[in-house]
Write a protein that holds these residues in place. Structure first.
Motif, PDB file in Angstrom:
ATOM      1  N   LYS A   8       0.970  -1.131   0.008  1.00 12.09           N
ATOM      2  CA  LYS A   8      -0.169  -0.079   0.099  1.00 12.09           C
ATOM      3  C   LYS A   8       0.968   1.234  -0.018  1.00 12.09           C
ATOM      4  CE  LYS A   8      -4.370   1.486   2.151  1.00 12.09           C
ATOM      5  NZ  LYS A   8      -5.165   0.821   1.213  1.00 12.09           N
ATOM      6  N   SER A   9       0.800   2.132  -0.840  1.00 13.40           N
ATOM      7  CA  SER A   9       1.443   3.207  -1.263  1.00 13.40           C
ATOM      8  C   SER A   9       1.533   3.973   0.295  1.00 13.40           C
ATOM      9  CB  SER A   9       0.838   4.231  -1.987  1.00 13.40           C
ATOM     10  OG  SER A   9       1.600   5.508  -2.319  1.00 13.40           O
ATOM     11  N   GLY A  10       2.952   4.276   0.554  1.00  9.08           N
ATOM     12  CA  GLY A  10       3.084   5.012   1.842  1.00  9.08           C
ATOM     13  C   GLY A  10       3.314   4.376   2.890  1.00  9.08           C
ATOM     14  N   TYR A  11       2.726   3.017   3.000  1.00  6.94           N
ATOM     15  CA  TYR A  11       2.508   1.963   4.243  1.00  6.94           C
ATOM     16  C   TYR A  11       3.308   0.710   3.758  1.00  6.94           C
ATOM     17  CZ  TYR A  11      -1.519   4.710   5.981  1.00  6.94           C
ATOM     18  OH  TYR A  11      -2.374   5.575   6.240  1.00  6.94           O
ATOM     19  N   GLY A  12       4.231   0.644   2.626  1.00  6.17           N
ATOM     20  CA  GLY A  12       4.760  -0.678   2.395  1.00  6.17           C
ATOM     21  C   GLY A  12       3.865  -1.762   2.564  1.00  6.17           C
ATOM     22  N   LYS A  13       4.358  -2.804   3.038  1.00  4.39           N
ATOM     23  CA  LYS A  13       3.482  -4.074   3.092  1.00  4.39           C
ATOM     24  C   LYS A  13       2.509  -4.048   4.277  1.00  4.39           C
ATOM     25  CE  LYS A  13       6.900  -7.402   1.427  1.00  4.39           C
ATOM     26  NZ  LYS A  13       7.995  -8.401   1.628  1.00  4.39           N
ATOM     27  N   THR A  14       1.165  -3.976   3.944  1.00  5.14           N
ATOM     28  CA  THR A  14       0.263  -3.739   4.763  1.00  5.14           C
ATOM     29  C   THR A  14      -0.948  -4.761   4.888  1.00  5.14           C
ATOM     30  OG1 THR A  14       0.732  -1.421   4.470  1.00  5.14           O
ATOM     31  CG2 THR A  14      -1.519  -1.943   5.472  1.00  5.14           C
ATOM     32  N   VAL A  15      -1.356  -4.920   6.211  1.00  5.01           N
ATOM     33  CA  VAL A  15      -2.602  -5.710   6.216  1.00  5.01           C
ATOM     34  C   VAL A  15      -3.632  -5.034   7.036  1.00  5.01           C
ATOM     35  CG1 VAL A  15      -3.441  -7.661   7.631  1.00  5.01           C
ATOM     36  CG2 VAL A  15      -1.123  -7.975   6.440  1.00  5.01           C
ATOM     37  N   GLU A  16      -4.849  -5.291   6.385  1.00  4.29           N
ATOM     38  CA  GLU A  16      -6.199  -4.358   6.963  1.00  4.29           C
ATOM     39  C   GLU A  16      -6.955  -5.555   7.332  1.00  4.29           C
ATOM     40  OE1 GLU A  16      -7.377  -1.654   4.008  1.00  4.29           O
ATOM     41  OE2 GLU A  16      -5.746  -0.336   4.416  1.00  4.29           O
ATOM     42  N   VAL A  17      -7.635  -5.405   8.617  1.00  2.00           N
ATOM     43  CA  VAL A  17      -8.577  -6.363   9.215  1.00  2.00           C
ATOM     44  C   VAL A  17      -9.835  -5.573   9.341  1.00  2.00           C
ATOM     45  CG1 VAL A  17      -9.283  -8.049  10.857  1.00  2.00           C
ATOM     46  CG2 VAL A  17      -6.792  -7.690  10.278  1.00  2.00           C
ATOM     47  N   THR A  18     -11.114  -5.925   8.797  1.00  3.19           N
ATOM     48  CA  THR A  18     -12.295  -5.283   8.994  1.00  3.19           C
ATOM     49  C   THR A  18     -12.889  -5.999   9.989  1.00  3.19           C
ATOM     50  OG1 THR A  18     -12.338  -4.614   6.830  1.00  3.19           O
ATOM     51  CG2 THR A  18     -14.433  -4.858   7.930  1.00  3.19           C
ATOM     52  N   HIS A  19     -13.348  -5.532  11.074  1.00  4.15           N
ATOM     53  CA  HIS A  19     -13.988  -6.304  12.302  1.00  4.15           C
ATOM     54  C   HIS A  19     -15.745  -5.992  12.232  1.00  4.15           C
ATOM     55  CE1 HIS A  19      -9.970  -6.221  13.496  1.00  4.15           C
ATOM     56  NE2 HIS A  19      -9.528  -5.137  13.443  1.00  4.15           N
ATOM     57  N   GLY A  20     -16.254  -5.305  11.270  1.00  4.75           N
ATOM     58  CA  GLY A  20     -17.677  -4.992  11.500  1.00  4.75           C
ATOM     59  C   GLY A  20     -17.849  -3.729  12.247  1.00  4.75           C
ATOM     60  N   ASN A  21     -19.392  -3.352  12.242  1.00  6.37           N
ATOM     61  CA  ASN A  21     -19.593  -1.992  12.717  1.00  6.37           C
ATOM     62  C   ASN A  21     -18.794  -0.718  12.285  1.00  6.37           C
ATOM     63  OD1 ASN A  21     -21.736  -3.682  14.144  1.00  6.37           O
ATOM     64  ND2 ASN A  21     -20.293  -4.122  15.642  1.00  6.37           N
ATOM     65  N   GLY A  22     -18.282  -0.933  11.108  1.00  3.53           N
ATOM     66  CA  GLY A  22     -17.696   0.133  10.398  1.00  3.53           C
ATOM     67  C   GLY A  22     -15.983   0.339  11.112  1.00  3.53           C
ATOM     68  N   LEU A  23     -15.429  -0.770  11.768  1.00  2.00           N
ATOM     69  CA  LEU A  23     -14.356  -0.706  12.379  1.00  2.00           C
ATOM     70  C   LEU A  23     -13.155  -1.363  11.540  1.00  2.00           C
ATOM     71  CD1 LEU A  23     -14.929  -1.077  16.342  1.00  2.00           C
ATOM     72  CD2 LEU A  23     -13.660   0.719  15.283  1.00  2.00           C
ATOM     73  N   MET A  24     -12.199  -0.973  11.319  1.00  2.00           N
ATOM     74  CA  MET A  24     -11.071  -1.619  10.803  1.00  2.00           C
ATOM     75  C   MET A  24      -9.469  -1.114  11.391  1.00  2.00           C
ATOM     76  SD  MET A  24      -8.310  -0.706   8.186  1.00  2.00           S
ATOM     77  CE  MET A  24      -9.025   0.444   7.074  1.00  2.00           C
ATOM     78  N   THR A  25      -8.708  -2.056  11.357  1.00  2.00           N
ATOM     79  CA  THR A  25      -7.268  -1.965  11.897  1.00  2.00           C
ATOM     80  C   THR A  25      -6.405  -2.190  10.677  1.00  2.00           C
ATOM     81  OG1 THR A  25      -7.338  -4.235  12.763  1.00  2.00           O
ATOM     82  CG2 THR A  25      -7.954  -2.484  14.339  1.00  2.00           C
ATOM     83  N   ARG A  26      -5.374  -1.186  10.689  1.00  2.00           N
ATOM     84  CA  ARG A  26      -4.378  -1.555   9.692  1.00  2.00           C
ATOM     85  C   ARG A  26      -3.044  -1.489  10.406  1.00  2.00           C
ATOM     86  NH1 ARG A  26      -4.746   3.512   5.791  1.00  2.00           N
ATOM     87  NH2 ARG A  26      -6.279   2.464   5.188  1.00  2.00           N
ATOM     88  N   TYR A  27      -2.117  -2.520   9.755  1.00  2.00           N
ATOM     89  CA  TYR A  27      -0.879  -2.685  10.209  1.00  2.00           C
ATOM     90  C   TYR A  27       0.251  -2.536   9.062  1.00  2.00           C
ATOM     91  CZ  TYR A  27      -4.222  -5.141  13.205  1.00  2.00           C
ATOM     92  OH  TYR A  27      -5.237  -5.573  13.944  1.00  2.00           O
TER      93      TYR A  27
END
Length: 398
Positions: free
Chosen positions: A296-315
């Motif tokens: 992902k541009s600027g983030y490098g190798k990235t993982v995104e986890v969608t948890h529901g209810n509009g929440l998402m975490t990015r690593y």
């Protein structure tokens, strides 16, 4: 003409049968003659016939009377047998009621034990005090038991079930209040936040009862609503990321305004940076679905986890990615390894929390107090219990 001839023939035969007859008797050397006329013979024969006929009629009447008495006795015996049979059936039915009541009581005991196991201490605590409604139920049970002794056990069971449903309702409401308070600790509005989890629902209408007309008892309907609300909020609580994304304690850069490490100018930092050794495992802060696993541009190798209810975490800035897009993960599952890919000045983890696409401060999520984490743990135990039972049942069948 023929009848007249027949009649005359019969009269001629009777006249021939009853003709004048003479008898002689000798006594003391003298002979005497006795004449019996035909008319006298006819009269005697008629008298004898009448006496025999009367005797036959009396005998027949006595026989009929005896048969009638015998028939009545048989009918009475049949009625008595029927009554005895009814009493037997009532006795058997009473035994059946007692057996059903005992089975239901054992089932109720099991339900209460299971409920206390998965609802927690609240159900047991609610059972210690009797409400006014439960006192009234107890009084009604005594009245029913006095009026209908056979139904006493079932009446007691009904009262026990209603009281149990009310205690369970109060316990569910307490759990709901705790879940709401925990959600507020994360800086979220529980009403708005939980409402989004019920927007996408549907399916065919299948009546709960076969006739489609009956409705739930008001006590059970209230319990159903309380449990649904509790389940909704606890599942919502579990979608909130609250676990540390790595076994690290040093934060190198916080959320909000900071000086950009490359340009030196002011910039908005949308997450928290954690410093650690290269290759250190990066863990999912909550259960969810992998919606991005790659560059992902600027983030490098990235993982995104969608948890529901509009929440998402990015690593971000990972050295390795251990998951694939579309994969479902649980809280604490390794999603990658710490690195320094992308726009980075050194090995660290860039961690973001986003709500409806907008970055929010991750600190309230990661600094949840012990009470909040305990509420989450209890909710997790309850929601995972059906899966564990299903897996156990499947393995036993296999």
């Amino acid at each position: 003409m023929q009848i007249k001839k027949t009649r005359e023939g019969l009269l001629a035969r009777l006249d021939h049968m009853f003709t004048d007859r003479e008898f002689f008797m000798r006594a003391n050397g003298q002979v005497r003659f006795l004449t019996i006329s035909g008319k006298l013979q006819k009269r005697v024969a008629m008298i004898v016939s009448a006496i025999v006929g009367l005797w036959l009629i009396i005998t027949l009447a006595m026989t009929v009377n005896q048969l009638t008495v015998t028939s009545e006795r048989m009918a009475l015996a049949e009625k008595e047998a029927a009554v005895n049979s009814s009493q037997s059936r009532v006795a058997e039915y009473k035994k059946s009621i007692d057996g059903v009541a005992q089975d239901l009581i054992q089932r109720q005991d099991a339900i209460e034990q299971i409920t206390q196991q998965f609802i927690g201490e609240e159900a047991g605590a609610e059972a210690e005090t009797l409400t006014e409604t439960e006192k009234k139920l107890s009084e009604n049970t005594k009245k029913i038991s006095a009026a209908f002794p056979e139904a006493a056990e079932l009446a007691r069971l009904e009262a026990r079930q209603i009281a149990f449903a009310q205690r369970l309702t109060r316990a569910a409401m307490k759990r709901t209040e705790r879940a709401e308070a925990a959600i507020r600790e994360f800086g979220l509005n529980p009403k708005k936040f939980a409402a989004s989890s019920t927007e996408a629902v549907g399916g065919p209408y299948i009546p709960f009862f076969a006739d489609g007309e009956r409705e739930l008892h008001p006590t059970l309907e209230r319990l159903n609503n309380a449990l649904l609300r509790m389940d909704q909020l606890e599942r919502t609580l579990l979608t909130i990321p609250s676990a540390m994304p790595a076994d690290i304690t040093m934060m190198s850069s916080g959320y909000g305004y900071r000086r950009d490490p490359f340009t030196g100018g002011g910039a908005m930092h949308s997450g928290i940076d954690f410093k650690g050794p290269h290759g250190q495992p990066i863990l999912s802060a909550a259960g969810g679905k992998i919606t991005h696993a790659g560059w992902k541009s600027g983030y490098g190798k990235t993982v995104e986890v969608t948890h529901g209810n509009g929440l998402m975490t990015r690593y971000a800035h990972l050295s390795k990615i251990h998951v694939t897009t579309g994969q479902k993960v649980k809280q604490g599952v390794q999603v990658g390894a710490m690195g320094s890919t992308g726009r980075s000045t050194g090995t660290h983890l860039h961690f973001e929390v986003r709500l409806n696409g907008k970055a929010v401060n991750p600190r309230p999520f990661l600094e949840a107090n012990t009470d909040v984490l305990k509420v989450q743990a209890v909710a997790r135990q309850r929601t995972n219990a059906p899966k564990k039972r299903a897996e156990k049942s499947g393995s036993s069948r296999g």
